[in-house]
Design an enzyme around this catalytic site. Structure first.
Site: not given
Length: 268
Positions: A254, A202, A242
């Protein structure tokens, strides 16, 4: 020949010196004008906080756009968000520009420093091998909040790593475990348990497509992905976003459209 080589070397050195971007002295604020303001703007462009087009509308003028860029830089580096370019901001800018070095050559990656921040949101991979790396944006620019959410048992989400705006890397889940970051997915069109075979990363970014991913994030990400790719022999075409693995298509976006995949791949 020696004279020509010497002249060529000197010209190259002058060009390199001319294009070097450095942090100006502290003490700049809204309304200031001059070459030091232009120097500050050039540094902010280099680090992704301003565009060349923005600078072109007011080179050497510390206007609202420059103040906004300074404020954003301060927020990313956990400084008081005053918009004033003082001593603390000068030191952080100097450090950020100095960290803009080339990533290690392929095959020489070591695991970068990480801060352990364990999340309970994980389970066993069930014997699956790691062969994929999935990149995400967190959906906000608040790294502390994003980290807390992924460590909250009620969230039921996690990732193996989180990269904050200043490039600091947090490890929430051990590589050997299955983090909960991808949801229902596929790999190159074939349905599969993406979480079971991947490492999830992330990157703290609001995902608007307007907020830049920081220079520090690209540097840390290159080191981390390079290490993971090398350690687990991940094929280059299995380093994905993603949005590339989520089903149905379009479910995720994303990392954001302004993420520079070419910059990452060039360092691997």
């Amino acid at each position: 020949m020696q004279i020509r080589n010497a002249l060529s070397t000197a010209a190259t050195a002058r060009t390199a010196a001319a294009t070097t971007v450095t942090a100006p002295p502290a003490g700049l604020e809204l309304g200031n004008r001059g070459p030091q303001v232009k120097q500050l703007q050039d540094a902010l462009v280099k680090l992704g906080y301003m565009t060349k087009a923005q600078v072109a509308t007011g080179p050497g003028i510390f206007g609202e756009k420059t103040k906004a860029a300074v404020t954003k830089f301060q927020a990313d580096h956990k400084l008081p968000t005053t918009g004033y370019y003082g001593d603390l901001t000068h030191a952080a800018l100097k450090k950020a520009l100095g960290s803009d070095s080339k990533p290690p050559k392929p095959g020489t990656f070591t695991k970068p420093p990480v801060v352990n921040a364990p999340s309970p949101n994980s389970n066993s991979r069930g014997g699956a091998d790691i062969d994929t790396i999935v990149l995400h944006h967190t959906g906000s620019n608040n790294g502390a909040g994003d980290l807390a959410w992924m460590r909250n048992p009620q969230s039921q989400v996690s990732a193996h790593y989180m990269l904050d705006r200043d490039g600091k890397i947090y490890q929430l889940v051990g590589d050997e475990k299955r983090a909960w970051h991808a949801g229902k997915g596929e790999l190159h069109g074939v349905p599969t348990d993406v979480n079971g075979r991947s490492i999830g990363i992330e990157i703290v970014n609001d995902g608007s497509g307007k907020t830049p991913f920081t220079d520090a994030q690209y540097k840390s990400l290159t080191q981390l992905v390079g290490y993971l790719k090398q350690e687990y022999k991940v094929p280059a075409n299995n380093i994905l976003g993603h949005k590339d693995v989520a089903v149905p298509k379009g479910r995720k976006s994303d990392p954001a459209e302004n993420f520079d995949w070419n910059r990452l791949r060039a360092g691997l």
